[in-house]
Design a protein around this motif. Structure first.
Motif, PDB file in Angstrom:
ATOM      1  N   ILE A  33       0.668  -1.262  -0.104  1.00  0.00           N
ATOM      2  CA  ILE A  33       0.007   0.111   0.058  1.00  0.00           C
ATOM      3  C   ILE A  33       0.676   1.361  -0.116  1.00  0.00           C
ATOM      4  CG2 ILE A  33      -2.010  -0.836   1.043  1.00  0.00           C
ATOM      5  CD1 ILE A  33      -1.168  -0.083   3.771  1.00  0.00           C
ATOM      6  N   TYR A  37       0.376   6.387  -0.601  1.00  0.00           N
ATOM      7  CA  TYR A  37       0.483   7.585   0.247  1.00  0.00           C
ATOM      8  C   TYR A  37       1.820   8.431  -0.232  1.00  0.00           C
ATOM      9  CZ  TYR A  37      -2.764   4.780   3.243  1.00  0.00           C
ATOM     10  OH  TYR A  37      -3.793   4.001   3.928  1.00  0.00           O
ATOM     11  N   VAL A  49      -6.620  11.331  10.473  1.00  0.00           N
ATOM     12  CA  VAL A  49      -6.868   9.927  11.208  1.00  0.00           C
ATOM     13  C   VAL A  49      -7.059  10.145  12.799  1.00  0.00           C
ATOM     14  CG1 VAL A  49      -6.114   7.785  11.454  1.00  0.00           C
ATOM     15  CG2 VAL A  49      -5.900   8.682   9.422  1.00  0.00           C
ATOM     16  N   PHE A  52     -10.535  11.821  13.131  1.00  0.00           N
ATOM     17  CA  PHE A  52     -11.538  10.848  12.769  1.00  0.00           C
ATOM     18  C   PHE A  52     -11.622   9.705  13.870  1.00  0.00           C
ATOM     19  CE2 PHE A  52     -12.947   6.782  10.598  1.00  0.00           C
ATOM     20  CZ  PHE A  52     -14.255   7.370  10.051  1.00  0.00           C
ATOM     21  N   TYR A  63     -13.851  16.238  13.652  1.00  0.00           N
ATOM     22  CA  TYR A  63     -13.313  15.593  12.556  1.00  0.00           C
ATOM     23  C   TYR A  63     -13.407  16.621  11.715  1.00  0.00           C
ATOM     24  CZ  TYR A  63     -12.674  12.548   8.464  1.00  0.00           C
ATOM     25  OH  TYR A  63     -12.116  12.143   7.272  1.00  0.00           O
ATOM     26  N   GLY A  65     -12.323  16.177   8.324  1.00  0.00           N
ATOM     27  CA  GLY A  65     -12.247  15.634   7.001  1.00  0.00           C
ATOM     28  C   GLY A  65     -13.544  15.323   6.307  1.00  0.00           C
ATOM     29  N   GLN A  66     -13.073  14.579   5.220  1.00  0.00           N
ATOM     30  CA  GLN A  66     -14.226  14.047   4.298  1.00  0.00           C
ATOM     31  C   GLN A  66     -14.735  12.796   4.897  1.00  0.00           C
ATOM     32  OE1 GLN A  66     -12.018  13.887   0.664  1.00  0.00           O
ATOM     33  NE2 GLN A  66     -13.316  15.306  -0.171  1.00  0.00           N
ATOM     34  N   ALA A  71     -13.883  10.308   0.782  1.00  0.00           N
ATOM     35  CA  ALA A  71     -12.357  10.279   0.617  1.00  0.00           C
ATOM     36  C   ALA A  71     -11.901   8.904  -0.212  1.00  0.00           C
ATOM     37  CB  ALA A  71     -11.998  10.147   2.375  1.00  0.00           C
ATOM     38  N   PHE A  82      -7.195  -3.465   1.635  1.00  0.00           N
ATOM     39  CA  PHE A  82      -7.957  -3.070   2.968  1.00  0.00           C
ATOM     40  C   PHE A  82      -7.435  -4.111   4.207  1.00  0.00           C
ATOM     41  CE2 PHE A  82     -11.527  -3.906   5.956  1.00  0.00           C
ATOM     42  CZ  PHE A  82     -12.057  -2.392   6.173  1.00  0.00           C
ATOM     43  N   ILE A 117     -15.087   2.049   1.453  1.00  0.00           N
ATOM     44  CA  ILE A 117     -13.665   1.979   1.127  1.00  0.00           C
ATOM     45  C   ILE A 117     -13.268   1.148   0.051  1.00  0.00           C
ATOM     46  CG2 ILE A 117     -11.537   1.828   1.990  1.00  0.00           C
ATOM     47  CD1 ILE A 117     -12.627   2.746   5.007  1.00  0.00           C
TER      48      ILE A 117
END
Ligand code: HEM
Length: 120
Positions: A33, A37, A49, A52, A63, A65-66, A71, A82, A117
């Motif tokens: 992954i 990033y 994070v 969240f 929070y 963010g989206q 997101a 995941f 996600i």
């Protein structure tokens, strides 16, 4: 008897900050992954994070963010990715000696968001 919030049981803001630092280290060294990033601003992602999770598990954070669907829409994240993210989180919790009960609670929370996600 009422149980302390997951936020308190994870060590509050300081405990969560430490775990999030380790999650970031794990993600950015995980070959499955890390490329995801590559363009990220580490401090911004870690702050979001922390917000969240803090807001979601009984902390005072707000929070900013989206939502998870927005997101991650367009990323086409796979099942394997995941699982890699979940494994990194579990490894960070283990490293910080978080208890088995708290670890299981975090995993359930992560898993509950999968449909917002993966493959969106
Ligand atoms: C339950 C699991 C997950 C949670 C709780 C989560 C949480 C978040 C949060 C809070 C953000 C910030 C949203 C914003 O910018 O407003 C974010 C962004 C992001 N997530 Fe996730 N995520 C999860 C799974 C994944 C997976 C599996 C991947 C793929 C490897 C992924 C890749 C990303 C990327 C690339 C960003 C954008 C980072 C940036 O803005 O630079 N996430 N995620």
């Amino acid at each position: 008897m009422s149980e302390a919030s997951l936020y308190v049981r994870l060590g509050g803001a300081d405990g969560i900050r430490t775990v999030v630092e380790d999650i970031w280290k794990n993600h950015t060294s995980n070959p499955k992954i890390k490329q995801r990033y590559a363009q990220s601003d580490p401090e911004n992602v870690k702050r979001l994070v922390r917000e969240f999770f803090g807001a979601g598990i009984g902390g005072p954070e707000t929070y900013t963010g989206q939502d998870m669907l927005t997101a991650h829409t367009g990323m086409n994240i796979s099942d394997e990715e995941f699982v890699a993210v979940c494994d990194d989180v579990l490894a960070a919790l283990d490293k910080n000696n978080v208890g088995a009960k708290e670890r299981d609670e975090v995993l359930c929370i992560l898993y509950s968001m999968k449909a917002e996600i993966v493959g969106v």
